[in-house]
Design a protein around this motif. Structure first.
Motif, PDB file in Angstrom:
ATOM      1  N   ASN A 138      -0.053   2.401  -3.906  1.00 35.89           N
ATOM      2  CA  ASN A 138      -1.319   3.148  -3.904  1.00 35.89           C
ATOM      3  C   ASN A 138      -1.271   4.496  -4.615  1.00 35.89           C
ATOM      4  O   ASN A 138      -2.227   4.895  -5.279  1.00 35.89           O
ATOM      5  CB  ASN A 138      -1.814   3.341  -2.466  1.00 35.89           C
ATOM      6  CG  ASN A 138      -2.562   2.122  -1.950  1.00 35.89           C
ATOM      7  OD1 ASN A 138      -2.301   0.996  -2.389  1.00 35.89           O
ATOM      8  ND2 ASN A 138      -3.467   2.324  -1.014  1.00 35.89           N
ATOM      9  N   ASN A 144      -7.577   1.086  -1.790  1.00 37.57           N
ATOM     10  CA  ASN A 144      -7.248   0.083  -0.762  1.00 37.57           C
ATOM     11  C   ASN A 144      -8.021  -1.209  -0.990  1.00 37.57           C
ATOM     12  O   ASN A 144      -7.479  -2.311  -0.853  1.00 37.57           O
ATOM     13  CB  ASN A 144      -7.558   0.630   0.635  1.00 37.57           C
ATOM     14  CG  ASN A 144      -6.457   1.530   1.170  1.00 37.57           C
ATOM     15  OD1 ASN A 144      -5.294   1.405   0.783  1.00 37.57           O
ATOM     16  ND2 ASN A 144      -6.820   2.425   2.058  1.00 37.57           N
ATOM     17  N   GLU A 145      -9.287  -1.068  -1.329  1.00 35.37           N
ATOM     18  CA  GLU A 145     -10.136  -2.229  -1.582  1.00 35.37           C
ATOM     19  C   GLU A 145      -9.611  -3.034  -2.769  1.00 35.37           C
ATOM     20  O   GLU A 145      -9.537  -4.275  -2.719  1.00 35.37           O
ATOM     21  CB  GLU A 145     -11.568  -1.763  -1.854  1.00 35.37           C
ATOM     22  CG  GLU A 145     -12.572  -2.870  -2.120  1.00 35.37           C
ATOM     23  CD  GLU A 145     -13.944  -2.314  -2.450  1.00 35.37           C
ATOM     24  OE1 GLU A 145     -14.452  -2.611  -3.549  1.00 35.37           O
ATOM     25  OE2 GLU A 145     -14.495  -1.551  -1.618  1.00 35.37           O
ATOM     26  N   ARG A 155     -16.508   7.616  -5.665  1.00 35.02           N
ATOM     27  CA  ARG A 155     -16.484   7.306  -4.241  1.00 35.02           C
ATOM     28  C   ARG A 155     -15.125   7.704  -3.675  1.00 35.02           C
ATOM     29  O   ARG A 155     -14.273   8.200  -4.400  1.00 35.02           O
ATOM     30  CB  ARG A 155     -16.742   5.812  -4.013  1.00 35.02           C
ATOM     31  CG  ARG A 155     -15.785   4.913  -4.784  1.00 35.02           C
ATOM     32  CD  ARG A 155     -16.131   3.439  -4.662  1.00 35.02           C
ATOM     33  NE  ARG A 155     -15.933   2.960  -3.305  1.00 35.02           N
ATOM     34  CZ  ARG A 155     -15.979   1.676  -2.968  1.00 35.02           C
ATOM     35  NH1 ARG A 155     -16.250   0.760  -3.893  1.00 35.02           N
ATOM     36  NH2 ARG A 155     -15.782   1.292  -1.739  1.00 35.02           N
ATOM     37  N   ASN A 156     -14.932   7.523  -2.370  1.00 36.14           N
ATOM     38  CA  ASN A 156     -13.666   7.884  -1.745  1.00 36.14           C
ATOM     39  C   ASN A 156     -12.508   7.168  -2.441  1.00 36.14           C
ATOM     40  O   ASN A 156     -12.436   5.937  -2.450  1.00 36.14           O
ATOM     41  CB  ASN A 156     -13.694   7.515  -0.261  1.00 36.14           C
ATOM     42  CG  ASN A 156     -12.437   7.952   0.468  1.00 36.14           C
ATOM     43  OD1 ASN A 156     -11.371   7.385   0.291  1.00 36.14           O
ATOM     44  ND2 ASN A 156     -12.572   8.967   1.303  1.00 36.14           N
ATOM     45  N   LYS A 157     -11.627   7.947  -3.033  1.00 40.80           N
ATOM     46  CA  LYS A 157     -10.556   7.380  -3.858  1.00 40.80           C
ATOM     47  C   LYS A 157      -9.648   6.448  -3.065  1.00 40.80           C
ATOM     48  O   LYS A 157      -9.324   5.341  -3.519  1.00 40.80           O
ATOM     49  CB  LYS A 157      -9.743   8.519  -4.481  1.00 40.80           C
ATOM     50  CG  LYS A 157      -8.608   8.050  -5.375  1.00 40.80           C
ATOM     51  CD  LYS A 157      -7.846   9.232  -5.932  1.00 40.80           C
ATOM     52  CE  LYS A 157      -6.647   8.787  -6.754  1.00 40.80           C
ATOM     53  NZ  LYS A 157      -5.864   9.941  -7.258  1.00 40.80           N
ATOM     54  N   GLU A 158      -9.213   6.886  -1.887  1.00 41.53           N
ATOM     55  CA  GLU A 158      -8.270   6.085  -1.102  1.00 41.53           C
ATOM     56  C   GLU A 158      -8.888   4.766  -0.661  1.00 41.53           C
ATOM     57  O   GLU A 158      -8.250   3.716  -0.720  1.00 41.53           O
ATOM     58  CB  GLU A 158      -7.775   6.882   0.111  1.00 41.53           C
ATOM     59  CG  GLU A 158      -6.838   8.018  -0.249  1.00 41.53           C
ATOM     60  CD  GLU A 158      -5.625   7.544  -1.035  1.00 41.53           C
ATOM     61  OE1 GLU A 158      -5.015   6.528  -0.656  1.00 41.53           O
ATOM     62  OE2 GLU A 158      -5.290   8.189  -2.038  1.00 41.53           O
ATOM     63  N   GLU A 159     -10.135   4.825  -0.215  1.00 48.01           N
ATOM     64  CA  GLU A 159     -10.817   3.604   0.215  1.00 48.01           C
ATOM     65  C   GLU A 159     -10.967   2.637  -0.957  1.00 48.01           C
ATOM     66  O   GLU A 159     -10.799   1.418  -0.805  1.00 48.01           O
ATOM     67  CB  GLU A 159     -12.190   3.935   0.800  1.00 48.01           C
ATOM     68  CG  GLU A 159     -12.142   4.607   2.162  1.00 48.01           C
ATOM     69  CD  GLU A 159     -13.531   4.870   2.719  1.00 48.01           C
ATOM     70  OE1 GLU A 159     -14.522   4.478   2.054  1.00 48.01           O
ATOM     71  OE2 GLU A 159     -13.627   5.469   3.804  1.00 48.01           O
ATOM     72  N   TYR A 160     -11.283   3.190  -2.121  1.00 45.77           N
ATOM     73  CA  TYR A 160     -11.474   2.364  -3.316  1.00 45.77           C
ATOM     74  C   TYR A 160     -10.167   1.687  -3.730  1.00 45.77           C
ATOM     75  O   TYR A 160     -10.137   0.487  -4.032  1.00 45.77           O
ATOM     76  CB  TYR A 160     -12.020   3.233  -4.447  1.00 45.77           C
ATOM     77  CG  TYR A 160     -12.495   2.474  -5.662  1.00 45.77           C
ATOM     78  CD1 TYR A 160     -13.165   1.260  -5.546  1.00 45.77           C
ATOM     79  CD2 TYR A 160     -12.278   2.976  -6.943  1.00 45.77           C
ATOM     80  CE1 TYR A 160     -13.601   0.572  -6.670  1.00 45.77           C
ATOM     81  CE2 TYR A 160     -12.720   2.303  -8.078  1.00 45.77           C
ATOM     82  CZ  TYR A 160     -13.378   1.099  -7.928  1.00 45.77           C
ATOM     83  OH  TYR A 160     -13.818   0.412  -9.043  1.00 45.77           O
ATOM     84  N   LYS A 185      -6.312  -4.807  -1.836  1.00 51.19           N
ATOM     85  CA  LYS A 185      -6.573  -5.974  -0.980  1.00 51.19           C
ATOM     86  C   LYS A 185      -7.078  -7.149  -1.814  1.00 51.19           C
ATOM     87  O   LYS A 185      -6.658  -8.305  -1.599  1.00 51.19           O
ATOM     88  CB  LYS A 185      -7.599  -5.613   0.096  1.00 51.19           C
ATOM     89  CG  LYS A 185      -7.055  -4.741   1.212  1.00 51.19           C
ATOM     90  CD  LYS A 185      -8.145  -4.347   2.197  1.00 51.19           C
ATOM     91  CE  LYS A 185      -7.626  -3.399   3.264  1.00 51.19           C
ATOM     92  NZ  LYS A 185      -8.713  -2.954   4.183  1.00 51.19           N
ATOM     93  N   PHE A 219       0.838  -1.205   0.000  1.00 49.45           N
ATOM     94  CA  PHE A 219       0.000   0.000   0.000  1.00 49.45           C
ATOM     95  C   PHE A 219       0.878   1.263   0.000  1.00 49.45           C
ATOM     96  O   PHE A 219       0.542   2.261  -0.644  1.00 49.45           O
ATOM     97  CB  PHE A 219      -0.942  -0.003   1.199  1.00 49.45           C
ATOM     98  CG  PHE A 219      -1.844  -1.204   1.239  1.00 49.45           C
ATOM     99  CD1 PHE A 219      -2.978  -1.272   0.440  1.00 49.45           C
ATOM    100  CD2 PHE A 219      -1.548  -2.291   2.054  1.00 49.45           C
ATOM    101  CE1 PHE A 219      -3.798  -2.377   0.453  1.00 49.45           C
ATOM    102  CE2 PHE A 219      -2.371  -3.412   2.080  1.00 49.45           C
ATOM    103  CZ  PHE A 219      -3.496  -3.458   1.274  1.00 49.45           C
TER     104      PHE A 219
END
Length: 311
Positions: free
Chosen positions: A278, A295-296, A288-293, A299, A274
């Protein structure tokens, strides 16, 4: 292996930036692997203080440039000035001629000025007019940017982002740490707590030892498989480059070194992917939230690649 050197550095930095052991550890991964670091965070959380303390700990030359819209490439690189007595142009070195260069709020300056760092970050030299000048090793660029402020800023291009080994964020301190910070700074400057703990030759010893960390062929294949997955995933417009895969290998070695191991294990890849990947990928969907997306996605990619069994 001189593990005691990095222990001293971490201890020194933890006296200055309280409650950020993991973030300091991540910063050191980038530094001892010979890379450049992007710190993306809000103002006033100790970014500049941390970098100054790092330079002081390693006894390295430090320069800071405050990036603004009117900053010119020559303000960073230097400029040739005509000498009337000799009848020749003389080059006056800019702040880039240092061991650690802090480019504060890099995204506030123009793309033309941002690009002045590209050659230096990749080749450790700069070109002014027709002349090239080598930069003294070690040469480390640590840049900061505010992730929430976009007025009068220029987004860092992918070519620039790809030259940063890792991207980290300090984040807000815990209430307990913030209380300690206020108490400490009530009486002294936190940088007063920082001191020289190793010299430049000892720092080079660390870098040499990190390079000597062994990595199994199966783990190299593991890195390549993960990198290829980022290029094949239809949720990403842009996967990672070969430079990114090489960087992950270097950061994994640094991670093993900080854990006092002479070899890389799969966990060194998993825990650093990450940090390294990232900021290099671009998602195809931005609703949507870029960082969360991201990270998903990362993963999912990690879970889809078999973990190598290295004996």
């Amino acid at each position: 292996m001189n593990y005691s050197y990095v222990t001293k550095i971490k201890s020194n930095l933890n006296k200055v930036i309280l409650g950020k052991e993991k973030e300091i550890n991540d910063l050191l991964k980038g530094v001892i692997s010979g890379g450049h670091i992007l710190i993306e965070d809000l103002p006033g959380l100790g970014k500049t203080t941390l970098v100054k303390a790092l330079a002081k700990s390693l006894d390295l030359n430090f320069s800071r440039i405050q990036c603004t819209p009117d900053l010119l490439p020559s303000d960073i690189l230097g400029v040739s000035i005509y000498n009337q007595h000799t009848g020749e142009f003389e080059f006056r070195k800019g702040p880039i001629f240092s061991h650690i260069l802090l480019a504060d709020e890099l995204n506030r300056t123009s793309p033309k000025t941002q690009s002045a760092l590209l050659e230096a970050m990749e080749e450790k030299q700069i070109t002014e007019w027709r002349n090239s000048y080598k930069l003294e090793s070690p040469f480390i660029v640590i840049a900061t940017q505010n992730p929430l402020e976009y007025i009068s800023t220029s987004i860092l291009p992918q070519a620039q982002l790809d030259r940063f080994s890792i991207r980290i964020s300090l984040g807000y301190p815990t209430e307990e740490s913030e209380e300690e910070i206020l108490k400490m700074q009530n009486n002294l400057n936190p940088l007063d707590e920082a001191r020289k703990v190793i010299n430049k030759s000892q720092f080079f010893e660390i870098i040499k030892e990190v390079d000597s960390i062994s990595i199994h062929e199966e783990i190299i294949k593991y890195i390549v498989a993960i990198a290829n997955k980022t290029r094949e995933d239809n949720r990403l417009l842009l996967g990672v480059s070969t430079r990114a895969a090489l960087t992950l290998q270097k950061i994994a070695k640094a991670s093993a070194y900080l854990n006092e191991r002479e070899f890389v294990i799969p966990e060194d890849i998993k825990e650093n992917i990450f940090l390294v990947f990232n900021h290099r990928v671009i998602p195809s969907y931005s609703g949507r939230n870029k960082e969360e997306y991201i990270n998903e996605i990362m993963k999912d990619i990690l879970n889809s690649v078999a973990i190598p069994k290295v004996i």
